[in-house]
Design an enzyme around this catalytic site. Sequence first.
Site, PDB file in Angstrom:
ATOM      1  N   ASP A  93      19.019 -27.515 -46.645  1.00  0.00           N
ATOM      2  CA  ASP A  93      17.866 -27.367 -46.146  1.00  0.00           C
ATOM      3  C   ASP A  93      16.436 -27.734 -46.672  1.00  0.00           C
ATOM      4  O   ASP A  93      16.688 -28.088 -48.312  1.00  0.00           O
ATOM      5  CB  ASP A  93      17.436 -26.006 -45.660  1.00  0.00           C
ATOM      6  N   ASP A 128      12.311 -26.547 -46.783  1.00  0.00           N
ATOM      7  CA  ASP A 128      12.173 -25.156 -47.331  1.00  0.00           C
ATOM      8  C   ASP A 128      12.522 -24.120 -47.708  1.00  0.00           C
ATOM      9  O   ASP A 128      13.413 -23.905 -46.761  1.00  0.00           O
ATOM     10  CB  ASP A 128      10.667 -24.923 -46.097  1.00  0.00           C
TER      11      ASP A 128
END
Length: 412
Positions: free
Chosen positions: A153, A155
């Site tokens: 991922d 953030d």
Amino acid sequence: MTTRYRVEYALKSHRRDQLIEWIKGLLAVPFVLHSQPTAVYQEHSENLIAVAADTHQRYAEIFRDVEKLISDHITHQAQQAPGKSKLKLLVPTVGSFFTPLPLEDAFNYQDRQRFISRRRFVAPSFNDVRLILNSAQLFGLARTTGVDLVTFDGDVTLYDDGACLTDDNPVIARITRLLLTGRKVGIVTAAGYTEAAKYYERLRGLLDAMHASPSLTDAHRAGLVVMGGESNFLFRYDHHSPHRLVYVPRSEWVLEDMRAWQEADITELLDIAESSLRACAANLSLPVAVLRKDRAVGVYPLDRSKITREQLEETVLVVQNTVERSPVGSRLPFCAFNGGNDVFVDIGDKSWGVRACQKYFGGIEPARTLHVGDQFLSAGANDFKARLASTTAWIASPAETVQLLDELEGLS
């Protein structure tokens, strides 16, 4: 003080991982029986050491038993009867496992780091169990299939929420190390840009470091891809591009099932989601604007104002429920998620994004893939669906990602 509201809110099913909570409950019994919180640390030191050893043994026995239950569950998976496993009866929401999980060894490892069994006032926590499961997954991969693909991922996983991957980020050296060992890397993000320049802006530190690295060959660099919009736009590294990335045509990576997604259905689903988002924003008086993209729609705050967690999650749950109940919601996969200070609905989800990366790199198996992310709750968390496509590690910060990759390297 913890209010009754906060306690009840935390007990909501969408805020909890049932497997972790179940393991926490098992560990609570030996903690209560052996913690002796009234003893003074300076006194009875020999007794405290004995108590810690006894508590460690009890915790290890519990993890050994859970490990056996997971092995039994995997056996039932192979027999196409996962619902009949004992673990499924005890934890109805438990999903599939792609590798065994050596939980006892993982507990021993984490206990040396976190001194869990020596604590007398603080019981084994959610984070303790989460990190033990992460270590167990790494041990399981190292001892069985190995890792060919690691997806991340963006953030909170590679960089702070809303930030960018700058050249001083310690994760860059770890990702470079993965590429040097011949592993493939995919950054599977919700950011749904259609231009390479936007991703370059977010990932500049890594991409520039790869470009300048004298150790990486063209073959190594070809091992990096960026999947945007959960599962909608794929970019590969290109040494000669000014933005270090070039768009990959859908025909080169799209999954067979994805070919059945109709544009009319995509438009209809996004229309329903947008209508629900607007209604939610009006109902909660949210200071937001609506942003419609090719394969996503969302709301984001005006003037950088802060939206409360409760408002964000209310919006996610309302929109998710609305779309799920629509006819198109049953035909087309989608993901509604809380982005920290915004809410978006994307076509597809990260299970499709991870599978597409696996296909692009020649058909890498789920058992040889590790997805690293920070959002694995059952609702409003866009890493949750990645569990359907790969093994996973649930981290809480970019620093934990660095620790995890160092742990993986130590097992190689």
